[in-house]
Design a protein around this motif. Sequence first.
Motif, mmCIF file in Angstrom:
data_model
loop_
_atom_site.group_PDB
_atom_site.id
_atom_site.type_symbol
_atom_site.label_atom_id
_atom_site.label_comp_id
_atom_site.label_asym_id
_atom_site.label_seq_id
_atom_site.Cartn_x
_atom_site.Cartn_y
_atom_site.Cartn_z
ATOM 1 N N UNK A 20 0.805 -1.215 0.000
ATOM 2 C CA UNK A 20 0.000 0.000 0.000
ATOM 3 C C UNK A 20 0.837 1.263 0.000
ATOM 4 N N UNK A 21 2.101 1.160 -0.434
ATOM 5 C CA UNK A 21 3.008 2.307 -0.458
ATOM 6 C C UNK A 21 3.617 2.443 -1.855
ATOM 7 N N UNK A 22 3.811 3.672 -2.325
ATOM 8 C CA UNK A 22 4.520 3.869 -3.609
ATOM 9 C C UNK A 22 5.936 3.302 -3.511
ATOM 10 N N UNK A 23 6.481 2.921 -4.642
ATOM 11 C CA UNK A 23 7.818 2.321 -4.631
ATOM 12 C C UNK A 23 8.708 3.010 -5.652
ATOM 13 N N UNK A 24 9.988 3.183 -5.293
ATOM 14 C CA UNK A 24 10.963 3.791 -6.192
ATOM 15 C C UNK A 24 11.769 2.739 -6.937
ATOM 16 N N UNK A 25 12.596 3.186 -7.850
ATOM 17 C CA UNK A 25 13.348 2.269 -8.714
ATOM 18 C C UNK A 25 14.351 1.420 -7.931
ATOM 19 N N UNK A 26 15.026 2.016 -6.932
ATOM 20 C CA UNK A 26 16.015 1.259 -6.168
ATOM 21 C C UNK A 26 15.342 0.150 -5.355
ATOM 22 N N UNK A 27 14.250 0.508 -4.717
ATOM 23 C CA UNK A 27 13.527 -0.493 -3.913
ATOM 24 C C UNK A 27 12.969 -1.600 -4.797
ATOM 25 N N UNK A 28 12.486 -1.219 -5.963
ATOM 26 C CA UNK A 28 11.923 -2.218 -6.878
ATOM 27 C C UNK A 28 13.015 -3.173 -7.353
ATOM 28 N N UNK A 29 14.195 -2.632 -7.642
ATOM 29 C CA UNK A 29 15.308 -3.459 -8.123
ATOM 30 C C UNK A 29 15.734 -4.474 -7.064
ATOM 31 N N UNK A 30 15.796 -4.048 -5.796
ATOM 32 C CA UNK A 30 16.238 -4.962 -4.744
ATOM 33 C C UNK A 30 15.128 -5.918 -4.321
ATOM 34 N N UNK A 31 13.894 -5.465 -4.366
ATOM 35 C CA UNK A 31 12.777 -6.281 -3.890
ATOM 36 C C UNK A 31 12.426 -7.402 -4.857
ATOM 37 N N UNK A 32 12.580 -7.139 -6.172
ATOM 38 C CA UNK A 32 12.106 -8.108 -7.158
ATOM 39 C C UNK A 32 13.215 -8.737 -8.003
ATOM 40 N N UNK A 51 2.903 7.092 -20.243
ATOM 41 C CA UNK A 51 1.917 6.279 -20.970
ATOM 42 C C UNK A 51 0.602 6.144 -20.197
ATOM 43 N N UNK A 52 0.606 6.576 -18.924
ATOM 44 C CA UNK A 52 -0.620 6.552 -18.124
ATOM 45 C C UNK A 52 -0.803 5.312 -17.278
ATOM 46 N N UNK A 53 0.208 4.419 -17.237
ATOM 47 C CA UNK A 53 0.085 3.177 -16.475
ATOM 48 C C UNK A 53 0.504 3.334 -15.002
ATOM 49 N N UNK A 54 1.349 4.334 -14.726
ATOM 50 C CA UNK A 54 1.785 4.616 -13.357
ATOM 51 C C UNK A 54 1.482 6.076 -13.009
ATOM 52 N N UNK A 55 1.415 6.336 -11.718
ATOM 53 C CA UNK A 55 1.244 7.698 -11.238
ATOM 54 C C UNK A 55 2.350 8.005 -10.241
ATOM 55 N N UNK A 56 2.765 9.273 -10.185
ATOM 56 C CA UNK A 56 3.791 9.666 -9.225
ATOM 57 C C UNK A 56 3.115 10.036 -7.909
ATOM 58 N N UNK A 57 3.639 9.507 -6.818
ATOM 59 C CA UNK A 57 3.076 9.828 -5.504
ATOM 60 C C UNK A 57 3.421 11.266 -5.140
ATOM 61 N N UNK A 58 2.504 11.933 -4.443
ATOM 62 C CA UNK A 58 2.727 13.328 -4.061
ATOM 63 C C UNK A 58 3.732 13.439 -2.923
ATOM 64 N N UNK A 60 6.295 11.247 -2.068
ATOM 65 C CA UNK A 60 7.603 10.597 -2.186
ATOM 66 C C UNK A 60 7.998 10.531 -3.652
ATOM 67 N N UNK A 61 9.181 10.009 -3.881
ATOM 68 C CA UNK A 61 9.645 9.882 -5.267
ATOM 69 C C UNK A 61 9.148 8.594 -5.913
ATOM 70 N N UNK A 62 8.419 7.796 -5.139
ATOM 71 C CA UNK A 62 7.934 6.517 -5.669
ATOM 72 C C UNK A 62 6.730 6.673 -6.586
ATOM 73 N N UNK A 63 6.378 5.554 -7.192
ATOM 74 C CA UNK A 63 5.211 5.543 -8.077
ATOM 75 C C UNK A 63 4.249 4.438 -7.676
#
Length: 338
Positions: A20-32, A51-58, A60-63
Amino acid sequence: MNERKKMILFSVINSYINAGEPIGSKSLASEYSLNISSATIRNEMSTLEKMGFLEKAHTSSGRLPSDKGYRAYVDYLLESDYESSIYSLIDIEKLEKELDKKYANVSNVVENATTILSKVTNLTAVSMTYKNNIKKLINLEIIKLDSKSLLFIAVYDNASIVNDRIYLNYDISDQELKIINEVLKKEIVGSNVNDISQKLKDLEDSILKAYSQLLNEMKNKIYNQSISDLTKEVVIKGIGNIFNFKEFEDDLSKAKEFIKIFDSKERIKDLMQDSSKDLRVTIGDENKISELKSSTIITSRFAYDNDTIGQIGIVGLTRIKYKQVLSSIRLISDLLSK
């Protein structure tokens, strides 16, 4: 969308569903363990946002996924073998026994199925059963409660029963009521439902002229209640499951708004609006009800027997566990149709 973008999008969705939290690129790389650099993931996430598939969280830097992203994910699941994901979580043999039609009537079996779906998914489960073969009125009785209050009972050929009070603006005696019942049984019982209105009008114009209010009340009960409400039996289970989402725990006004939807049968009928599809998934802005623009509704049709069809499904936030939920709904609707 190429396979790499799809992999990143689905990883973001899975992360957001679980945490239930936005995720950034570094966290995504390590998590998956995607075997690509966080810089590449960041660029792809930026493209997916455009492309409209992701949204930026207000905050944090995550999506996080957009409705369009969830739609792409669900469409992918529906084209793949998602159903096997539930078989390790449910005792199929036990479920078949609990939904066995030999030991209960349709109302009890569907209510039990709705309860089970709520427990298995940890979501709010809803069902609507349609008794689609009302043709005749097979019995009718008016019982006196007091001098101006009556109980109206009507029984239809599909075993549906209406019972409701009628309040008169005049006194009625036991003898009068006996005569009225005799006339109604002779003239109305056994009639096709489409003919009842005219027959009641004929009686009002002739031998029951003095009881026009009673006949009009009966007409309203038969057409406004029995033909519309009786043919659609609604069951709701697990409304409290919304508090499994921290979004509702943190915002009680949002929770109250969600719960209020289930106070009205008409709103529930809106949820189950399209019975022509075997499986229907509406996500976020696809929902017509304004209070459910952050929710997903999934329903599946079932055919209980030759006379009874229905829909069963769930309502939850868009970040539900789609694999398990889709599998559970499909399994339970298949058992109801068995």
